[in-house]
Design a protein around this motif. Structure first.
Motif, PDB file in Angstrom:
ATOM      1  N   PRO A 122      -8.444   8.173   1.143  1.00 29.42           N
ATOM      2  CA  PRO A 122      -8.760   7.014   0.298  1.00 29.42           C
ATOM      3  C   PRO A 122      -9.425   7.407  -1.016  1.00 29.42           C
ATOM      4  O   PRO A 122      -9.141   6.812  -2.065  1.00 29.42           O
ATOM      5  CB  PRO A 122      -9.694   6.156   1.164  1.00 29.42           C
ATOM      6  CG  PRO A 122     -10.010   6.956   2.386  1.00 29.42           C
ATOM      7  CD  PRO A 122      -8.974   8.013   2.521  1.00 29.42           C
TER       8      PRO A 122
ATOM      9  N   LYS B 116      -5.212   6.791  -8.768  1.00 31.83           N
ATOM     10  CA  LYS B 116      -4.827   5.474  -9.302  1.00 31.83           C
ATOM     11  C   LYS B 116      -5.705   5.088 -10.490  1.00 31.83           C
ATOM     12  O   LYS B 116      -5.219   4.492 -11.448  1.00 31.83           O
ATOM     13  CB  LYS B 116      -4.852   4.439  -8.195  1.00 31.83           C
ATOM     14  CG  LYS B 116      -3.748   4.752  -7.169  1.00 31.83           C
ATOM     15  CD  LYS B 116      -3.245   3.558  -6.405  1.00 31.83           C
ATOM     16  CE  LYS B 116      -1.883   3.883  -5.779  1.00 31.83           C
ATOM     17  NZ  LYS B 116      -1.500   3.028  -4.682  1.00 31.83           N
TER      18      LYS B 116
ATOM     19  N   SER C 136       0.839  -1.205   0.000  1.00 28.27           N
ATOM     20  CA  SER C 136       0.000   0.000   0.000  1.00 28.27           C
ATOM     21  C   SER C 136       0.878   1.261   0.000  1.00 28.27           C
ATOM     22  O   SER C 136       2.017   1.242   0.455  1.00 28.27           O
ATOM     23  CB  SER C 136      -0.925  -0.004   1.214  1.00 28.27           C
ATOM     24  OG  SER C 136      -0.162   0.042   2.382  1.00 28.27           O
ATOM     25  N   SER C 137       0.328   2.338  -0.522  1.00 27.32           N
ATOM     26  CA  SER C 137       1.079   3.593  -0.641  1.00 27.32           C
ATOM     27  C   SER C 137       1.240   4.250   0.723  1.00 27.32           C
ATOM     28  O   SER C 137       0.323   4.237   1.538  1.00 27.32           O
ATOM     29  CB  SER C 137       0.325   4.559  -1.559  1.00 27.32           C
ATOM     30  OG  SER C 137       0.120   3.978  -2.815  1.00 27.32           O
TER      31      SER C 137
END
Ligand SMILES: Nc1nc2c(ncn2[C@@H]2O[C@H](COP(=O)(O)OP(=O)(O)OP(=O)(O)O)[C@@H](O)[C@H]2O)c(=O)[nH]1
Ligand SMILES: [Mg+2]
Length: 196
Positions: free
Chosen positions: A109, A116, A2-3
């Motif tokens: 989020p 993305k 995850s980033s």
């Protein structure tokens, strides 16, 4: 994997419309304005940086690293972003102002998903009508571009991100999310709204 996301809270302006009182430190319902912003953002990111150009000792009391603009002279929010982009090793930096106490709890989020989905470099939040040029998720590698833009005499954040691949994420489902407190009157009004 995850980033990793860090945030910078911009509190480095002169707050002229607040009458010169440091906007992040004026009290809203018993707490400094920036504390409301911190509470919204903290659960969403790894590290927080506070960008301030005065009262740095007072800002440090919130428990986060305080950074001051590397370009002096109150050159606007871009100066704070450039400084923060040089001090994070995160994949993305969330930029928010200190004077939006009702920011979305799902800001990161949704901004990340928007980036993305389009393989974009920057996400800009919108209230459904207006873009919020100081509510951004961006790649710290854009620092050189932003620095060159500022050093060419430009100041407008939206003109800068227009040069890059950006996406707009609308939060029209949360009508008060970007309520912005610039004056003592706006602060009074919001305090009454919150306590209703
Ligand atoms: N680092 C940095 N941040 C700034 C600067 N000017 C404004 N900001 C920040 O950018 C955000 C939006 O700016 P404004 O709402 O206009 O705040 P301001 O300039 O302090 O207030 P006014 O003087 O009333 O315009 C706020 O979070 C400010 O703290 C600056 O010169 N340096
Ligand atoms: Mg201003």
């Amino acid at each position: 994997m995850s980033s990793q996301i860090d945030a910078v809270i911009l509190a480095g302006g002169m707050a002229r419309r607040m009458g010169g009182d440091d906007k992040g430190l004026v009290e809203l319902n018993g707490e400094a304005m920036i504390k409301h912003t911190i509470d919204r953002i903290k659960p969403q990111v790894k590290e927080i940086l506070i960008n301030a150009n005065r009262n740095q000792t007072r800002y440090a009391e919130f428990g986060f690293k305080v950074i001051s603009d590397e370009h002096t002279g109150f050159l606007g929010p871009l100066a704070g972003m450039i400084t923060a982009m040089g001090q994070t090793d995160a994949d993305y930096l969330l930029v928010v102002p200190c004077d939006c106490p009702l920011l979305p709890t799902d800001l990161v989020p949704r901004m990340l998903a928007a980036i993305k989905a389009e393989d974009a470099e920057i996400a800009v939040a919108s209230d459904g009508e207006y873009e919020q040029p100081v509510v951004l998720l961006l790649k710290p590698s854009l620092r050189d571009s932003m620095k060159a833009f500022l050093e060419a005499g430009e100041r407008k954040v939206d003109f800068w991100y227009a040069k890059h691949h950006f996406v707009v994420e609308s939060f029209s489902d949360q009508p008060n999310a970007f309520v912005n407190v610039n004056t003592p009157e706006q602060k009074q009004r919001l305090a009454m709204e919150i306590t209703k």
